[in-house]
Design an enzyme around this catalytic site. Structure first.
Site, short mmCIF file in Angstrom:
data_model
loop_
_atom_site.label_atom_id
_atom_site.label_comp_id
_atom_site.label_asym_id
_atom_site.label_seq_id
_atom_site.Cartn_x
_atom_site.Cartn_y
_atom_site.Cartn_z
N ASP A 92 0.86 -1.17 0.00
CA ASP A 92 0.00 0.00 0.00
C ASP A 92 0.90 1.23 0.00
OD1 ASP A 92 -1.87 1.94 0.41
OD2 ASP A 92 -2.55 1.22 2.36
N SER A 93 0.47 2.27 -0.68
CA SER A 93 1.34 3.44 -0.87
C SER A 93 1.52 4.29 0.37
CB SER A 93 0.76 4.33 -1.98
OG SER A 93 -0.46 4.91 -1.54
N GLY A 94 0.71 4.07 1.39
CA GLY A 94 0.76 4.92 2.58
C GLY A 94 -0.35 5.95 2.62
N GLY A 95 -1.18 6.01 1.57
CA GLY A 95 -2.26 6.99 1.53
C GLY A 95 -3.23 6.82 2.69
N GLY A 222 -10.94 4.12 -0.36
CA GLY A 222 -11.84 5.08 0.28
C GLY A 222 -13.18 4.52 0.69
N ASP A 272 -8.09 -7.22 1.15
CA ASP A 272 -7.20 -7.27 2.31
C ASP A 272 -7.93 -6.62 3.47
OD1 ASP A 272 -5.66 -4.47 3.26
OD2 ASP A 272 -6.62 -4.36 1.30
#
Length: 377
Positions: A92-95, A222, A272
């Protein structure tokens, strides 16, 4: 990365396929255990492969960047070699972590995000380009575009502005990803992320934009951030109807067993969630017959196996009474057993769903299982 669609359910939009990466083949629909900091909590790598039968696990860019840090991961030869898990991985990008840092001085603007480390308070700056470079160094097979995860609720104007910025960030991610090469000797794949909060027109617009980038897979972000489940299902269906059918669809952070089955029926391929391991550490066990709160007095002298229908060592070897004793005594083995049980169940669930999709019996099975799996035993 290659995605092959193998079967489609006649009574829903559920489908079965395979994702081929340089670290192995993933059969979809699939659940991916969350290994935030390079480890799935309380479960070691042999158990993930042999007992849980995980085909892919997650790591998190934000956490791995802060600790142990990129220098150590690169010196090890990438995350696969650092943690010893030699099957596919996704980062995951960290967003989402940036979203969760609201109220800690986090600042979001067009350039990126300024935030404080939760470890020592040090200041860091994530940009779309920087996040691509970080994920290149971590070395997951599938990496995520940098996005802003909007809170629920948020007003339409905020959601629209955030979505449009996420799209501009995606352009920068794609440019950086395409201009660089993998750090290690295997390929990586970039997934964009659909945003738009709970607004159907924004979700449609975002899905169309993400689809236009023609990447090898796509994600839906989101959702599962507090909105009602029925709203999540409605928006997921809207997005899945737009995203390409010949590419995998990943619904991020979802969810309960019932959520997963309902969203498989809508056309989602990848999931996930921290729920199976987080709830395990609090004494909640997911089983093929329903949900057990192992702390309850009723299990005190129940010497039957945790879940004889599930199979596997943990589910059939340990009794409910023994696991309750461990959890009540705060023994580490209790959390370990419960975590393996729950992850084994989640993987069993998606594997069984796949079999029913292939056999053309998914919809009646799903309807029966959703009711059963929400039952408290």
């Amino acid at each position: 990365m290659k995605f092959t669609l193998q079967a489609q359910d006649s009574g829903s939009k559920a489908r079965a396929g395979t994702i081929t990466t340089d670290h192995g083949v993933i059969q979809t629909p699939i659940f991916m255990p969350v290994g935030t900091a390079g480890t799935v909590k309380a479960v070691h790598q042999r158990e993930l492969k042999e007992d849980v039968k995980a085909q892919i696990i997650l790591g998190n860019t934000y956490h791995l960047y802060l600790r142990p840090g990129l220098d150590i991961i690169k010196k090890a030869g990438g995350l696969h070699r650092f943690n010893g898990f030699d099957l596919p991985m996704l980062t995951d990008s960290g967003g989402y972590q940036v979203y969760s840092l609201a109220g800690t001085g986090r600042k979001i603007n067009e350039e990126g995000v300024m935030f404080k480390s939760h470890i020592d308070g040090s200041i860091h700056h994530f940009t779309p380009e920087g996040v691509m470079d970080i994920q290149r160094t971590i070395g997951a097979d599938i990496i995520m575009a940098f996005d802003e995860c909007t809170p629920y609720p948020c007003d339409f104007s905020y959601a629209r502005n955030s979505m449009e910025m996420t799209h501009r960030w995606l352009d920068r991610c794609c440019n950086r990803f395409d201009a660089t090469t993998p750090v290690y000797d295997y390929n990586q794949t970039l997934f964009p992320i659909v945003q738009g909060s709970v607004y159907k027109d924004l979700r449609k617009q975002s899905a169309e934009y993400i689809a236009s980038k023609e990447r090898e897979g796509n994600a839906i972000g989101g959702l599962s951030v507090g909105e009602p489940a029925e709203m999540m299902y409605e928006l997921t269906e809207v997005v899945c109807d737009i995203l390409p059918k010949d590419k995998p669809r990943y619904l991020m952070g979802v969810g309960t067993p019932a959520n997963i089955l309902e969203c498989i029926a809508l056309g989602v391929d990848m999931f996930d969630c921290v729920m199976p391991t987080r709830n395990a550490r609090n004494g909640m066990l997911f089983t093929t017959e329903g949900i057990i709160n192992i702390r309850n007095e009723k299990w005190k002298d129940d010497l039957s196996p945790i879940d004889p229908n599930l199979g596997g060592y943990v589910s059939t070897f340990y009794s409910k009474a023994y696991v309750r004793h461990l959890v009540k005594s705060q023994e580490m083995l209790g959390a370990q057993i419960a975590s393996i049980q729950n992850l084994t169940f989640y993987l069993w669930l998606v594997n069984t769903a796949r079999a029913h999709i292939t056999n053309g019996t998914f919809t009646p099975w799903k309807n029966e299982m959703v009711e059963k799996l929400m039952r408290r035993l």
